[in-house]
Design a protein around this motif. Structure first.
Motif, PDB file in Angstrom:
ATOM      1  N   TYR A  63       0.914   1.989  -0.261  1.00 13.39           N
ATOM      2  CA  TYR A  63       0.137   3.059   0.345  1.00 13.39           C
ATOM      3  C   TYR A  63      -1.015   3.506  -0.543  1.00 13.39           C
ATOM      4  O   TYR A  63      -0.940   3.448  -1.773  1.00 13.39           O
ATOM      5  N   ARG A  96       5.247  -1.482   6.453  1.00  9.11           N
ATOM      6  CA  ARG A  96       4.390  -0.907   5.414  1.00  9.11           C
ATOM      7  C   ARG A  96       5.211  -0.422   4.228  1.00  9.11           C
ATOM      8  O   ARG A  96       6.230   0.239   4.382  1.00  9.11           O
ATOM      9  N   SER A  97       4.735  -0.758   3.049  1.00 10.63           N
ATOM     10  CA  SER A  97       5.440  -0.337   1.833  1.00 10.63           C
ATOM     11  C   SER A  97       4.481  -0.021   0.687  1.00 10.63           C
ATOM     12  O   SER A  97       4.905   0.498  -0.340  1.00 10.63           O
ATOM     13  N   ASP A 152       0.428  -6.670   6.720  1.00  9.99           N
ATOM     14  CA  ASP A 152       1.126  -5.517   7.293  1.00  9.99           C
ATOM     15  C   ASP A 152       1.812  -4.656   6.237  1.00  9.99           C
ATOM     16  O   ASP A 152       2.182  -3.512   6.517  1.00  9.99           O
ATOM     17  N   SER A 153       1.984  -5.206   5.028  1.00  3.19           N
ATOM     18  CA  SER A 153       2.619  -4.428   3.960  1.00  3.19           C
ATOM     19  C   SER A 153       1.716  -3.300   3.472  1.00  3.19           C
ATOM     20  O   SER A 153       2.200  -2.327   2.884  1.00  3.19           O
ATOM     21  N   TYR A 154       0.409  -3.428   3.709  1.00  2.00           N
ATOM     22  CA  TYR A 154      -0.559  -2.452   3.201  1.00  2.00           C
ATOM     23  C   TYR A 154      -0.910  -1.423   4.272  1.00  2.00           C
ATOM     24  O   TYR A 154      -1.274  -1.772   5.393  1.00  2.00           O
ATOM     25  N   ASP A 155      -0.802  -0.155   3.907  1.00  2.00           N
ATOM     26  CA  ASP A 155      -1.211   0.926   4.781  1.00  2.00           C
ATOM     27  C   ASP A 155      -2.721   1.131   4.641  1.00  2.00           C
ATOM     28  O   ASP A 155      -3.263   1.099   3.540  1.00  2.00           O
ATOM     29  N   HIS A 203       6.922   6.767   1.708  1.00  2.00           N
ATOM     30  CA  HIS A 203       7.712   5.708   2.322  1.00  2.00           C
ATOM     31  C   HIS A 203       8.955   6.306   2.968  1.00  2.00           C
ATOM     32  O   HIS A 203       9.871   6.780   2.286  1.00  2.00           O
ATOM     33  N   GLN A 260       4.878  -2.259  13.089  1.00  2.00           N
ATOM     34  CA  GLN A 260       3.967  -2.341  11.959  1.00  2.00           C
ATOM     35  C   GLN A 260       4.299  -1.290  10.897  1.00  2.00           C
ATOM     36  O   GLN A 260       4.257  -1.564   9.702  1.00  2.00           O
ATOM     37  N   TRP A 261       4.624  -0.069  11.333  1.00  2.00           N
ATOM     38  CA  TRP A 261       4.971   0.978  10.377  1.00  2.00           C
ATOM     39  C   TRP A 261       6.209   0.597   9.570  1.00  2.00           C
ATOM     40  O   TRP A 261       6.322   0.935   8.400  1.00  2.00           O
TER      41      TRP A 261
END
Length: 437
Positions: free
Chosen positions: A33, A30-31, A102-105, A309, A26-27
């Motif tokens: 934040y 992420r892109s 999943d792209s969003y933290d 990132h 998952q990490w």
């Protein structure tokens, strides 16, 4: 007999072990934040959208609500122009909705659980962003909009579009690039053609990249990579060297006094890249930079992205640090302006000095960055004895002229007097040697 807390801790460790692989995956996705408070202290407004929200972080904020109506209208025009159905758009995005989340933290639980609400957001925001990109594509300007449209018209271009463009380059205001590609897939069923279409639109918007965007994550990532052009490791043959001799503490004026001249990389329509910074034959080449009301926000968001990132690099941060180092006073700004390194669009030279002083405060500098390699070459040049003498000589007279403008005339008269003395001595001695001969 084990203590109760030992049993609980072992259970917790077992759970973490089971989740480790999932979390690592998952990490890696992420892109986008949320910027921590420690990074927003310099200027909170620089990270907040002014007119339009993209994505979940700022959705629903009161001052951004007027633009929601325009998003619905943009969706209507997009569907009319492309002959697409709303259901086809929803179907395309539904296939990848979990990857988009999943792209969003730190995505809120409400967005995680309410998939329909999240999809609605991606459809409206994605189509609006795509329409803005189409607007910047000169071949599709204004599209099928009315001449008096509040956004997609000539008046909108003057009064609204600059703010929208600024908001599209905020870290917290990004959409995954995959949203745009999936929307374009409704027009071009083959993903390759859909990506080429999005590439063309982004090229006109950023004016900084024309290559394939397969490795890019969102608009801010694309804009940053356009500023770099390529990574420093590629430039140096994949070998990493750490130098202790790549710090610089002198201003642009002091570099000029040491015999170093400045040359701009790119002006006007041509974009200079950080990767092209170089020092050769006493010429320091730096990218052309327009300093305006959006410069602070742009650099703060780019630096925040580099910090948050993992693997993004440190090139933009190092460049900002360097600019803050060489711009110490108004004379430095005037020198860089005269060499077309800077175009001042914020008014006074003092404002430019304060801007870079603020941006570079507390910034971590990477000595292995492109700027670090170049600074090492400059420091080697500055240590040459004749360069030191020249710099000290010019610096002394520059300092003296701050309180006595006749200092420059005094050196001219001194040189003239010395020349006349040498000539007079020569004429006096020459007849004597001639008579003896």
């Amino acid at each position: 007999m084990d203590e109760e807390w030992v049993i609980e801790l072992n259970q917790e460790l077992k759970r973490l072990k089971d989740e480790a692989l999932v979390e690592e995956c998952q990490w890696g996705k992420r892109s986008i934040y949320k910027v921590p408070t420690r990074m927003t202290d310099k200027n909170k407004k620089a990270f907040q959208p002014q007119v339009v929200s993209f994505g979940p972080y700022h959705h629903g904020e009161e001052h951004l609500m007027p633009m929601e109506e325009h998003k619905h209208r943009a969706l209507f025009h997009f569907l009319e122009r492309t002959n697409m159905s709303l259901q086809s758009i929803v179907d395309n995005l539904t296939k990848v909705v979990e990857d988009l989340k999943d792209s969003y933290d730190l995505l809120g639980d409400d967005w995680q659980s309410e998939t329909g609400r999240f999809l609605r957001l991606m459809v409206l925001d994605g189509c609006f962003m795509l329409e803005v990109l189409c607007y910047y594509d000169r071949r599709d300007r204004f599209g099928n909009y009315a001449p008096n449209d509040p956004i997609f018209s000539f008046p909108g271009n003057l009064h609204v579009m600059p703010y929208i463009r600024r908001d599209m380059l905020l870290l917290e205001n990004q959409l995954p690039l995959r949203v745009l590609i999936e929307l374009a897939a409704g027009i071009y069923p083959e993903k390759r053609h859909a990506r080429e279409f999005v590439n063309r639109l982004i090229f006109w918007f950023t004016k900084s990249i024309s290559s394939d965007t397969r490795e890019c994550l969102h608009l801010l990532d694309i804009f940053r990579k356009g500023m770099l052009w390529s990574s420093p490791i590629e430039r140096r043959g994949g070998i990493i060297h750490i130098f202790d001799d790549c710090e610089i503490t002198v201003s642009a004026t002091e570099l000029h006094e040491a015999g170093i001249s400045f040359e701009a990389i790119g002006t006007g329509r041509t974009i200079g890249r950080i990767e092209e910074i170089s020092f050769k034959d006493r010429v320091f080449r730096l990218p052309f930079l327009v300093v305006d009301d959006t410069t602070e926000s742009m650099f703060l968001n780019l630096m925040a992205y580099e910090r948050l990132h993992v693997g993004a690099g440190n090139e933009v941060t190092s460049y900002v640090y360097f600019m803050g180092t060489i711009i110490k006073n108004v004379r430095d700004v005037i020198l860089l302006k005269s060499n077309y390194i800077i175009q001042n669009g914020i008014g006074s030279e003092e404002a430019v000095v304060e801007l870079f002083k603020s941006l570079s405060k507390g910034v971590m500098y990477n000595p292995n960055s492109i700027v670090g390699w170049v600074l090492r070459d400059i420091n080697v040049h500055r240590r040459k004895p004749w360069v030191k003498y020249r710099a000290n000589f010019f610096h002394g007279y520059h300092v003296s002229t701050q309180w006595n403008p006749w200092a420059y005339w005094s050196i001219i008269f001194a040189i003239l007097l010395f020349t006349l003395t040498v000539v007079q001595t020569a004429y006096t001695i020459f007849p004597y040697y001639r008579q003896n001969k």
